[in-house]
Motif scaffolding. Structure first.
Motif, mmCIF file in Angstrom:
data_model
loop_
_atom_site.group_PDB
_atom_site.id
_atom_site.type_symbol
_atom_site.label_atom_id
_atom_site.label_comp_id
_atom_site.label_asym_id
_atom_site.label_seq_id
_atom_site.Cartn_x
_atom_site.Cartn_y
_atom_site.Cartn_z
ATOM 1 N N ALA A 79 -31.198 42.144 -14.348
ATOM 2 C CA ALA A 79 -30.638 40.797 -14.272
ATOM 3 C C ALA A 79 -29.126 40.777 -14.501
ATOM 4 C CB ALA A 79 -31.334 39.891 -15.276
ATOM 5 N N ALA A 80 -28.591 41.753 -15.241
ATOM 6 C CA ALA A 80 -27.151 41.789 -15.524
ATOM 7 C C ALA A 80 -26.313 41.939 -14.261
ATOM 8 C CB ALA A 80 -26.837 42.922 -16.490
ATOM 9 N N SER A 81 -26.933 42.375 -13.174
ATOM 10 C CA SER A 81 -26.205 42.554 -11.916
ATOM 11 C C SER A 81 -26.159 41.286 -11.080
ATOM 12 C CB SER A 81 -26.874 43.662 -11.082
ATOM 13 O OG SER A 81 -26.812 44.904 -11.740
ATOM 14 N N TYR A 82 -26.758 40.199 -11.570
ATOM 15 C CA TYR A 82 -26.932 39.021 -10.724
ATOM 16 C C TYR A 82 -26.270 37.773 -11.289
ATOM 17 C CZ TYR A 82 -29.961 41.864 -7.882
ATOM 18 O OH TYR A 82 -30.422 42.858 -7.055
ATOM 19 N N GLY A 83 -26.593 36.661 -10.695
ATOM 20 C CA GLY A 83 -25.971 35.385 -10.991
ATOM 21 C C GLY A 83 -24.964 35.023 -9.923
ATOM 22 N N GLU A 84 -24.799 33.717 -9.692
ATOM 23 C CA GLU A 84 -23.870 33.262 -8.660
ATOM 24 C C GLU A 84 -22.424 33.620 -8.971
ATOM 25 O OE1 GLU A 84 -27.556 30.873 -7.999
ATOM 26 O OE2 GLU A 84 -26.434 31.551 -9.752
ATOM 27 N N GLY A 85 -22.109 33.809 -10.254
ATOM 28 C CA GLY A 85 -20.759 34.247 -10.607
ATOM 29 C C GLY A 85 -20.447 35.614 -10.041
ATOM 30 N N ALA A 86 -21.390 36.541 -10.138
ATOM 31 C CA ALA A 86 -21.205 37.874 -9.548
ATOM 32 C C ALA A 86 -21.113 37.775 -8.035
ATOM 33 C CB ALA A 86 -22.356 38.792 -9.957
ATOM 34 N N MET A 87 -21.937 36.909 -7.448
ATOM 35 C CA MET A 87 -21.901 36.752 -5.991
ATOM 36 C C MET A 87 -20.586 36.138 -5.526
ATOM 37 S SD MET A 87 -25.820 35.512 -5.281
ATOM 38 C CE MET A 87 -27.195 36.651 -5.564
ATOM 39 N N SER A 88 -20.007 35.263 -6.338
ATOM 40 C CA SER A 88 -18.702 34.701 -5.999
ATOM 41 C C SER A 88 -17.629 35.788 -6.009
ATOM 42 C CB SER A 88 -18.336 33.592 -6.995
ATOM 43 O OG SER A 88 -17.055 33.070 -6.722
ATOM 44 N N ARG A 89 -17.725 36.722 -6.938
ATOM 45 C CA ARG A 89 -16.773 37.834 -6.939
ATOM 46 C C ARG A 89 -16.934 38.680 -5.680
ATOM 47 N NH1 ARG A 89 -16.605 40.793 -12.735
ATOM 48 N NH2 ARG A 89 -14.849 41.841 -11.695
ATOM 49 N N ASP A 90 -18.179 38.893 -5.251
ATOM 50 C CA ASP A 90 -18.419 39.613 -3.991
ATOM 51 C C ASP A 90 -17.751 38.885 -2.828
ATOM 52 O OD1 ASP A 90 -20.074 41.321 -5.475
ATOM 53 O OD2 ASP A 90 -21.913 40.285 -4.858
ATOM 54 N N LEU A 91 -17.928 37.577 -2.799
ATOM 55 C CA LEU A 91 -17.391 36.775 -1.699
ATOM 56 C C LEU A 91 -15.873 36.839 -1.665
ATOM 57 C CD1 LEU A 91 -18.091 34.811 0.588
ATOM 58 C CD2 LEU A 91 -18.115 32.960 -1.102
ATOM 59 N N ARG A 92 -15.248 36.765 -2.814
ATOM 60 C CA ARG A 92 -13.785 36.814 -2.850
ATOM 61 C C ARG A 92 -13.269 38.198 -2.468
ATOM 62 N NH1 ARG A 92 -12.014 33.509 -8.202
ATOM 63 N NH2 ARG A 92 -9.964 33.716 -7.222
ATOM 64 N N MET A 93 -14.052 39.229 -2.759
ATOM 65 C CA MET A 93 -13.672 40.561 -2.305
ATOM 66 C C MET A 93 -13.750 40.652 -0.783
ATOM 67 S SD MET A 93 -15.145 43.188 -5.208
ATOM 68 C CE MET A 93 -14.341 44.598 -4.427
ATOM 69 N N LEU A 94 -14.712 39.949 -0.167
ATOM 70 C CA LEU A 94 -14.760 39.908 1.292
ATOM 71 C C LEU A 94 -13.520 39.202 1.845
ATOM 72 C CD1 LEU A 94 -16.194 40.395 3.987
ATOM 73 C CD2 LEU A 94 -17.420 38.237 3.635
ATOM 74 N N PHE A 95 -13.114 38.109 1.218
ATOM 75 C CA PHE A 95 -11.870 37.438 1.635
ATOM 76 C C PHE A 95 -10.701 38.427 1.605
ATOM 77 C CE2 PHE A 95 -13.173 32.980 -0.219
ATOM 78 C CZ PHE A 95 -14.205 32.923 0.689
ATOM 79 N N ASP A 96 -10.619 39.208 0.529
ATOM 80 C CA ASP A 96 -9.546 40.196 0.418
ATOM 81 C C ASP A 96 -9.636 41.213 1.554
ATOM 82 O OD1 ASP A 96 -8.755 38.998 -1.959
ATOM 83 O OD2 ASP A 96 -9.782 40.455 -3.235
ATOM 84 N N LEU A 97 -10.859 41.656 1.830
ATOM 85 C CA LEU A 97 -11.067 42.699 2.832
ATOM 86 C C LEU A 97 -10.649 42.254 4.216
ATOM 87 C CD1 LEU A 97 -12.262 45.583 3.224
ATOM 88 C CD2 LEU A 97 -14.454 44.466 3.711
#
Length: 262
Positions: A79-97
């Motif tokens: 569960a420590a790998s999840y939550g919408e906060g972690a997914m938001s960080r993924d999304l912002r990394m895609l923006f960077d990419l």
């Protein structure tokens, strides 16, 4: 259905691989980034219902990702790998990419919570559509636990025998997971870590469309959410939480709003 340019992936902040896709290109408008809902994936939420088709036909450059735990992305079971906060960080990394100074962001259900979190903190989001969510985001800070409890969803996903599931709405998520061949352990881990801490909706500067199915109890009273966002408005279309995305009005509503002037 438009052919994906290619499937790619990147390692996120904690090493989980995030798969993403792109279609179209050459548009002077900001790219459209799509984030799917819980249990679903890019294909189920955006390709099959024709949303990608409609956006590409309108001349848009489109990106979408498979959230951690879903689709072709990494699927840790803690569960420590999840939550919408972690997914938001993924999304912002895609923006960077993709190196986009501005993006139009579209989310559904879980993806809407991720998108709202992202838009409240990242000014690159200049237009926003959130579907499958309603008043509970403003009132509870996340998904409507008054309608379906996260522990009930996790239990349904972990049940050895689906016939033993007594919660009707949680059972719907289990049937959906089985239908798409999802990793139920990964989904259960996310269900135990979903965001319930409040979202600073007042900080969202992007014009926002709240798109809800008329018979979706998870997205009840969408106008309450729209009113909590400075430049928000609500639109109700036919369907419930699982069928609204397949309604003929769903894709065109997204295309039209993203194309409209602020």
């Amino acid at each position: 259905m438009p052919e994906s340019v290619r499937q790619q992936s990147f390692p996120s902040f904690d090493g989980v691989q995030i798969a993403y896709y792109q279609w179209g290109g050459g548009s002077a408008l900001p790219p459209v980034v799509l984030h799917h809902g819980f249990v679903a994936n890019t294909r189920v939420n955006w390709e099959v219902p024709g949303v990608v088709d409609a956006l590409v036909a309108a001349g848009r450059h489109v990106y979408a990702l498979d959230a951690r735990g879903h689709g072709a992305s990494g699927k840790p079971h803690d569960a420590a790998s999840y939550g919408e906060g972690a997914m938001s960080r993924d999304l912002r990394m895609l923006f960077d990419l993709i190196a986009a100074p501005q993006v139009h962001l579209v989310g559904y259900s879980m993806g809407s919570l991720v998108s709202l979190l992202t838009a409240s903190a990242d000014r690159r989001v200049v237009r926003l559509v959130v579907g499958g969510v309603g008043a509970s985001v403003a009132e509870l800070g996340g998904a409507d636990t008054r309608v379906v409890r996260r522990d009930a969803i996790a239990a349904a996903l972990l049940a050895d025998d689906p016939a033993t599931i007594t919660d009707r709405r949680a059972g719907g998520f289990r049937r959906f997971a089985d239908a798409v061949g999802a990793d139920r352990l990964a989904l259960a881990a996310h269900a135990s870590a979903v965001h319930q801490a409040g979202i600073p909706l007042q900080d969202i500067t992007a014009p926002t469309l709240v798109l809800a199915g008329a018979d979706d109890p998870v997205a009840a009273r969408p106008q309450v959410l729209a009113d909590a966002i400075p430049h928000g408005r609500a639109l109700v279309i036919p369907g419930d939480h699982f069928t609204a995305v397949t309604d003929p009005a769903f894709g065109p509503a997204i295309v039209e709003f993203l194309a409209s002037s602020p």
